[in-house]
Design a protein around this motif. Structure first.
Motif, PDB file in Angstrom:
ATOM      1  N   ALA A 190       0.829  -1.206   0.000  1.00 34.21           N
ATOM      2  CA  ALA A 190       0.000   0.000   0.000  1.00 34.21           C
ATOM      3  C   ALA A 190       0.866   1.260   0.000  1.00 34.21           C
ATOM      4  O   ALA A 190       0.582   2.224  -0.721  1.00 34.21           O
ATOM      5  CB  ALA A 190      -0.931  -0.011   1.213  1.00 34.21           C
ATOM      6  N   MET A 191       1.937   1.237   0.793  1.00 34.09           N
ATOM      7  CA  MET A 191       2.839   2.387   0.833  1.00 34.09           C
ATOM      8  C   MET A 191       3.561   2.559  -0.499  1.00 34.09           C
ATOM      9  O   MET A 191       3.760   3.690  -0.971  1.00 34.09           O
ATOM     10  CB  MET A 191       3.852   2.205   1.968  1.00 34.09           C
ATOM     11  CG  MET A 191       3.249   2.262   3.364  1.00 34.09           C
ATOM     12  SD  MET A 191       2.563   3.884   3.785  1.00 34.09           S
ATOM     13  CE  MET A 191       4.071   4.821   4.055  1.00 34.09           C
ATOM     14  N   ALA A 192       3.956   1.438  -1.123  1.00 36.98           N
ATOM     15  CA  ALA A 192       4.636   1.505  -2.416  1.00 36.98           C
ATOM     16  C   ALA A 192       3.718   2.085  -3.487  1.00 36.98           C
ATOM     17  O   ALA A 192       4.125   2.962  -4.275  1.00 36.98           O
ATOM     18  CB  ALA A 192       5.112   0.110  -2.820  1.00 36.98           C
ATOM     19  N   ILE A 193       2.484   1.612  -3.523  1.00 36.90           N
ATOM     20  CA  ILE A 193       1.525   2.085  -4.529  1.00 36.90           C
ATOM     21  C   ILE A 193       1.202   3.560  -4.312  1.00 36.90           C
ATOM     22  O   ILE A 193       1.088   4.338  -5.266  1.00 36.90           O
ATOM     23  CB  ILE A 193       0.245   1.223  -4.487  1.00 36.90           C
ATOM     24  CG1 ILE A 193       0.564  -0.191  -4.998  1.00 36.90           C
ATOM     25  CG2 ILE A 193      -0.877   1.848  -5.321  1.00 36.90           C
ATOM     26  CD1 ILE A 193      -0.535  -1.199  -4.743  1.00 36.90           C
ATOM     27  N   THR A 194       1.086   3.976  -3.052  1.00 35.67           N
ATOM     28  CA  THR A 194       0.802   5.380  -2.735  1.00 35.67           C
ATOM     29  C   THR A 194       1.942   6.275  -3.224  1.00 35.67           C
ATOM     30  O   THR A 194       1.703   7.338  -3.818  1.00 35.67           O
ATOM     31  CB  THR A 194       0.605   5.554  -1.218  1.00 35.67           C
ATOM     32  OG1 THR A 194      -0.507   4.756  -0.796  1.00 35.67           O
ATOM     33  CG2 THR A 194       0.326   7.012  -0.862  1.00 35.67           C
ATOM     34  N   ALA A 195       3.190   5.857  -2.976  1.00 30.17           N
ATOM     35  CA  ALA A 195       4.343   6.642  -3.432  1.00 30.17           C
ATOM     36  C   ALA A 195       4.397   6.686  -4.957  1.00 30.17           C
ATOM     37  O   ALA A 195       4.724   7.725  -5.552  1.00 30.17           O
ATOM     38  CB  ALA A 195       5.632   6.033  -2.870  1.00 30.17           C
ATOM     39  N   PHE A 196       4.064   5.582  -5.615  1.00 27.84           N
ATOM     40  CA  PHE A 196       4.069   5.507  -7.080  1.00 27.84           C
ATOM     41  C   PHE A 196       2.998   6.438  -7.662  1.00 27.84           C
ATOM     42  O   PHE A 196       3.256   7.193  -8.614  1.00 27.84           O
ATOM     43  CB  PHE A 196       3.820   4.059  -7.503  1.00 27.84           C
ATOM     44  CG  PHE A 196       3.755   3.840  -8.983  1.00 27.84           C
ATOM     45  CD1 PHE A 196       4.895   3.945  -9.764  1.00 27.84           C
ATOM     46  CD2 PHE A 196       2.551   3.523  -9.608  1.00 27.84           C
ATOM     47  CE1 PHE A 196       4.842   3.734 -11.143  1.00 27.84           C
ATOM     48  CE2 PHE A 196       2.485   3.319 -10.972  1.00 27.84           C
ATOM     49  CZ  PHE A 196       3.635   3.419 -11.744  1.00 27.84           C
ATOM     50  N   ARG A 197       1.800   6.395  -7.083  1.00 30.86           N
ATOM     51  CA  ARG A 197       0.716   7.259  -7.565  1.00 30.86           C
ATOM     52  C   ARG A 197       1.053   8.731  -7.396  1.00 30.86           C
ATOM     53  O   ARG A 197       0.670   9.574  -8.223  1.00 30.86           O
ATOM     54  CB  ARG A 197      -0.574   6.942  -6.795  1.00 30.86           C
ATOM     55  CG  ARG A 197      -1.256   5.640  -7.198  1.00 30.86           C
ATOM     56  CD  ARG A 197      -2.390   5.342  -6.248  1.00 30.86           C
ATOM     57  NE  ARG A 197      -3.206   4.195  -6.672  1.00 30.86           N
ATOM     58  CZ  ARG A 197      -4.133   3.627  -5.906  1.00 30.86           C
ATOM     59  NH1 ARG A 197      -4.359   4.093  -4.675  1.00 30.86           N
ATOM     60  NH2 ARG A 197      -4.829   2.612  -6.361  1.00 30.86           N
TER      61      ARG A 197
END
Length: 330
Positions: free
Chosen positions: A147-154
């Motif tokens: 979730a943290m990875a996807i948030t940073a990517f977005r």
């Protein structure tokens, strides 16, 4: 005490299952009458004060729009039963967890820490470049990292997400599976795919995967690379050797972040092989920019039975070690 009538069903649970847990934990009887909720002691060792604290805590959660679950009730009770280890103010911390929404899944469900341990884990990720997360199954190590990875990517903080696992045989022989190495390890990478699909959506994942903006690969594929501007998650890290862990950690490039997750009670390495995760945590402790998060059985957020299963196995392991020590001392 007063509980708004609109919240009674949520707080008490279906067929009063939440209240029954509180009654059993603190040896009390909880009665809901027209003039309020009354808590009565059943024995000289009853603790109606703690029962009231838990009920008030559940009411506070319900007022924030939370649907009270069995896991939340168990966690709240455990926090007070262990107040010699955990401050009672932890209940207030639990009530504030709902404000820390990391992102929303494709279905609109908010992803957020559900325990104080998970909240500390998320804070470690925000504050450090490399974070080790160690804990038993069901504590959300991998899912929250994703979730943290996807948030940073977005948010455009990184250009790529790289997800990897060591290709270790866990009771099955990879050599007998069809296909190349990628196809052989795909079943072991499935939990990572599942999390990506749930949070990001299958179509968005596939689109970014085809553009090589999301990479899901066995750890062996990391050798010789420099991973710049990437969010890297190494899952099942307890199954890395010390050499593999060193190789992985030295791949970290400019503007990148790495999260390493693992359960040191589930090491599948051949006998005599040391775990790279266990060694790394010892060597890299107290280095600025590296955080180490220890999740426990109390942070399990899967089915309540998972927590009981883990506790049962922990007790058996403790008994076995005790017997071995006794035999060794003779």
């Amino acid at each position: 005490m007063e509980i708004p009538s609109a919240l009674i069903h949520n707080v008490f649970g279906k067929l009063d299952e939440h209240v029954k847990k509180i009654e059993m934990a603190f040896a009390v009887t909880v009665v809901n009458r027209d003039n309020g909720v009354h808590i009565m002691p059943n024995t000289p060792t009853s603790n109606p004060q703690k029962a009231e604290k838990v009920l008030k805590h559940l009411v506070a959660l319900a007022k924030k729009g939370e649907t009270i679950t069995e896991q939340q009730v168990n966690y709240s009770i455990a926090s007070l039963e262990e107040e010699h280890l955990v401050p009672t103010s932890q209940l207030e911390q639990i009530e504030n967890l709902s404000a820390d929404v990391i992102c929303n899944t494709i279905s609109g469900k908010p992803v957020k820490p559900k325990t104080v341990g998970q909240k500390k884990y998320i804070d470690q990720i925000r504050q450090n470049t490399i974070v080790f997360s160690i804990g038993p199954a069901g504590t959300g190590k991998t899912y929250l990292a994703m979730a943290m990875a996807i948030t940073a990517f977005r948010a455009g903080q990184v250009n790529r997400i790289i997800l990897t696992r060591p290709a270790i045989e866990a009771g099955e022989k990879l050599g007998f599976l069809p296909g190349d190495l990628q196809q052989k390890v795909d079943p072991y990478l499935r939990p990572l795919y599942d999390a990506l699909h749930e949070i990001m959506g299958a179509e968005t994942f596939q689109r970014n995967f085809e553009r090589n903006l999301i990479e899901v690969a066995p750890l062996a594929y990391m050798r010789g690379r420099t991973l710049d501007n990437s969010y890297i998650v190494l899952d099942e890290a307890q199954n890395t050797t010390p050499e593999q862990m060193k190789m992985f950690l030295t791949r970290l490039g400019k503007d990148s972040k790495a999260i390493i997750t693992g359960d040191i009670t589930q090491i599948d390495l051949p006998e005599g092989k040391n775990s790279g995760l266990v060694e790394a945590v010892k060597i890299l402790d107290n280095i600025e920019g590296i955080g180490i998060s220890h999740l426990t059985n109390r942070d399990v957020v899967r089915h309540p039975l998972v927590q009981k299963i883990i506790n049962a196995y922990d007790k058996q392991t403790a008994k076995t070690k005790y017997k071995q020590l006794k035999r060794g001392s003779k």
